[in-house]
Design a protein around this motif. Structure first.
Motif, mmCIF file in Angstrom:
data_model
loop_
_atom_site.group_PDB
_atom_site.id
_atom_site.type_symbol
_atom_site.label_atom_id
_atom_site.label_comp_id
_atom_site.label_asym_id
_atom_site.label_seq_id
_atom_site.Cartn_x
_atom_site.Cartn_y
_atom_site.Cartn_z
ATOM 1 N N SER A 134 -8.055 -3.352 0.337
ATOM 2 C CA SER A 134 -7.059 -2.721 1.214
ATOM 3 C C SER A 134 -7.673 -2.377 2.566
ATOM 4 C CB SER A 134 -6.525 -1.442 0.555
ATOM 5 O OG SER A 134 -5.852 -0.629 1.486
ATOM 6 N N GLY A 135 -7.135 -2.931 3.636
ATOM 7 C CA GLY A 135 -7.578 -2.488 4.955
ATOM 8 C C GLY A 135 -7.519 -3.530 6.044
ATOM 9 N N ALA B 169 0.842 -1.201 0.000
ATOM 10 C CA ALA B 169 0.000 0.000 0.000
ATOM 11 C C ALA B 169 0.876 1.249 0.000
ATOM 12 C CB ALA B 169 -0.893 0.004 1.239
ATOM 13 N N PRO C 226 3.394 6.499 -2.687
ATOM 14 C CA PRO C 226 2.598 7.558 -2.059
ATOM 15 C C PRO C 226 2.274 8.646 -3.099
ATOM 16 C CG PRO C 226 4.491 6.980 -0.705
ATOM 17 C CD PRO C 226 4.691 6.289 -2.016
ATOM 18 N N PHE D 90 -3.858 -7.678 9.128
ATOM 19 C CA PHE D 90 -2.745 -7.668 10.074
ATOM 20 C C PHE D 90 -2.154 -9.059 10.315
ATOM 21 C CE2 PHE D 90 -5.184 -3.840 11.486
ATOM 22 C CZ PHE D 90 -4.229 -2.911 11.103
ATOM 23 N N GLY E 186 -0.233 -3.545 8.191
ATOM 24 C CA GLY E 186 0.062 -4.925 8.587
ATOM 25 C C GLY E 186 1.489 -5.314 8.229
ATOM 26 N N LEU F 143 1.935 4.500 1.616
ATOM 27 C CA LEU F 143 1.806 5.120 2.943
ATOM 28 C C LEU F 143 2.662 6.381 2.917
ATOM 29 C CD1 LEU F 143 2.245 1.853 5.050
ATOM 30 C CD2 LEU F 143 0.100 3.053 4.747
ATOM 31 N N LYS G 193 -7.768 4.567 -6.353
ATOM 32 C CA LYS G 193 -7.766 4.027 -4.979
ATOM 33 C C LYS G 193 -8.732 4.881 -4.176
ATOM 34 C CE LYS G 193 -4.694 2.507 -1.261
ATOM 35 N NZ LYS G 193 -5.042 3.422 -0.172
HETATM 36 C C1 LIG Z 1 0.443 6.920 7.430
HETATM 37 C C2 LIG Z 1 -0.440 6.559 6.253
HETATM 38 C C3 LIG Z 1 -0.190 7.133 5.016
HETATM 39 C C4 LIG Z 1 -1.008 6.798 3.910
HETATM 40 N N1 LIG Z 1 -0.720 7.340 2.679
HETATM 41 C C5 LIG Z 1 -1.477 6.994 1.602
HETATM 42 C C6 LIG Z 1 -1.171 7.486 0.292
HETATM 43 O O1 LIG Z 1 -0.210 8.231 0.061
HETATM 44 N N2 LIG Z 1 -1.988 7.096 -0.727
HETATM 45 C C7 LIG Z 1 -3.060 6.250 -0.534
HETATM 46 O O2 LIG Z 1 -3.760 5.917 -1.479
HETATM 47 N N3 LIG Z 1 -3.335 5.742 0.680
HETATM 48 C C8 LIG Z 1 -2.575 6.090 1.740
HETATM 49 N N4 LIG Z 1 -2.846 5.530 2.959
HETATM 50 C C9 LIG Z 1 -3.886 4.485 3.056
HETATM 51 C C10 LIG Z 1 -3.249 3.095 2.880
HETATM 52 O O3 LIG Z 1 -2.709 2.931 1.585
HETATM 53 C C11 LIG Z 1 -4.261 1.951 3.136
HETATM 54 O O4 LIG Z 1 -5.286 2.004 2.183
HETATM 55 C C12 LIG Z 1 -4.865 2.059 4.535
HETATM 56 O O5 LIG Z 1 -3.850 2.283 5.496
HETATM 57 C C13 LIG Z 1 -5.630 0.784 4.896
HETATM 58 O O6 LIG Z 1 -4.824 -0.337 4.755
HETATM 59 P P1 LIG Z 1 -3.981 -1.005 5.987
HETATM 60 O O7 LIG Z 1 -4.946 -1.236 7.100
HETATM 61 O O8 LIG Z 1 -3.435 -2.251 5.351
HETATM 62 O O9 LIG Z 1 -2.924 -0.009 6.373
HETATM 63 C C14 LIG Z 1 -2.072 5.892 4.072
HETATM 64 C C15 LIG Z 1 -2.320 5.322 5.330
HETATM 65 C C16 LIG Z 1 -1.520 5.651 6.413
HETATM 66 C C17 LIG Z 1 -1.809 5.000 7.756
#
Ligand SMILES: Cc1cc2nc3c(=O)[nH]c(=O)nc-3n(C[C@H](O)[C@H](O)[C@H](O)COP(=O)(O)O)c2cc1C
Length: 309
Positions: free
Chosen positions: A194-195, A6, A33, A198, A221, A8, A134
């Motif tokens: 996505s989400g 993902a 990102p 963990f 995760g 981040l 996304k």
């Molecule tokens: C610190 C942080 C930064 C993130 N930055 C982005 C980003 O730049 N682009 C995006 O589409 N999602 C971003 N997300 C969302 C994640 O890509 C993901 O969809 C979300 O965290 C849920 O998945 P997870 O529970 O596996 O983390 C971010 C999430 C977090 C926590």
């Protein structure tokens, strides 16, 4: 099945991605990102180090874009294609951060299905790049996401990543899988989930619920447990303490070279909010660790937490 890293923002930059794939297997695709789209005259993609091809030789990436002006998308994609050769792009309409949402970007655009469609229509009509989205369920209500999905069915998108929360939820509470069911049935596009994946059990539960989903995106995760992609794929993870220790050591060196000691300390403290799960730190231990102010005390041999994973 495919596993995606993902995006981040502030964490999964090219240094992080490269260090991760030098040490861990199992990740098939990566989305970067977000980067801001602009009109051609204002673009300075030479500064976009994160997507320089020379910084991304170990693993192919899909650059993620953020914005809301159709023409800016076309300009930015053309420049990125001509400068760096990229042919696939992802659009972020899920970011819930207030400053982004106020400017009708990220998740802030989800109440405006017309504008979302205008961007997609323009990109599909004026370019031949692979384009994906996304998204979340909506900003305030899942109807917003449903309206968008209905319209997107008309266009040849590459895939849609869905994080099943509303923007106003940020990352709190549990994902809304019942609403995700409805989204999944409505969309005719390939869906990437996505989400809150963990653990292997989390993956197995969702895999049983959505047997046709083949693409799974790991974010927090994988930060908590960099072995997660290997574990989900049933790959051998070997001696986790020694592998994690080597990874961590190299990550500290990479950070030190690029950010100096203070920047490295800051980044490590952020990451230990995630590593605490792998290393079984309780709240007191985490608090103690976050008070450390010398880099040497953050090295594996000083910390001691990595010895028996
Ligand atoms: C610190 C942080 C930064 C993130 N930055 C982005 C980003 O730049 N682009 C995006 O589409 N999602 C971003 N997300 C969302 C994640 O890509 C993901 O969809 C979300 O965290 C849920 O998945 P997870 O529970 O596996 O983390 C971010 C999430 C977090 C926590």
């Amino acid at each position: 099945m495919n596993i995606w890293l993902a995006p981040l923002h502030g964490i999964t930059n090219y240094l992080f991605r490269n260090t991760l794939c030098r040490h861990f297997a199992g990740i098939d695709f990566m989305v970067t990102p977000f980067l801001p789209v602009q009109e051609k005259s204002k673009l300075n993609v030479k500064n976009w180090k994160d997507i320089w091809p020379k910084n991304n030789t170990l693993h192919p990436i899909i650059p993620q874009l953020m914005g809301n002006q159709p023409a800016h998308f076309v300009d930015t994609m053309n420049v990125l294609h001509d400068t760096y050769g990229y042919e696939a792009f992802n659009w972020n309409i899920g970011c819930p951060v207030a400053q982004v949402v106020h400017r009708k970007r990220g998740c802030g655009i989800m109440p405006y299905a017309d504008r979302v469609e205008e961007v997609v229509k323009t990109v599909c009509a004026q370019t031949s790049y692979r384009f994906s989205i996304k998204m979340r369920l909506g900003l305030h209500h899942p109807d917003e996401g449903m309206r968008i999905l209905e319209r997107l069915n008309e266009y040849p998108l590459d895939f849609i990543v869905i994080h099943p929360r509303l923007g106003e939820q940020m990352y709190e509470g549990t994902p809304d899988w019942d609403t995700f069911d409805a989204f999944y049935s409505l969309s005719r596009h390939k869906i990437i989930y996505s989400g809150d994946l963990f653990s292997v059990e989390d993956y197995q539960t969702l895999q049983q619920r959505y047997p046709n989903i083949e693409d799974w995106m790991l974010g927090r995760g994988l930060l908590r447990n960099p072995f997660l992609a290997e574990e989900i794929k049933g790959l051998p993870t070997g001696n986790q303490s020694s592998r994690f220790s080597k990874y961590y050591q190299l990550w500290v060196e990479e950070l030190r070279a690029s950010r100096g000691d203070l920047g490295t300390l800051h980044n490590l403290k952020e990451l230990w909010h995630y590593y605490r799960y792998l290393c079984h730190l309780d709240d007191t231990e985490l608090r103690h660790l976050l008070r450390i102010n010398t880099l040497d005390d953050f090295l594996p041999e000083s910390l001691g937490y990595i010895d028996d994973l």
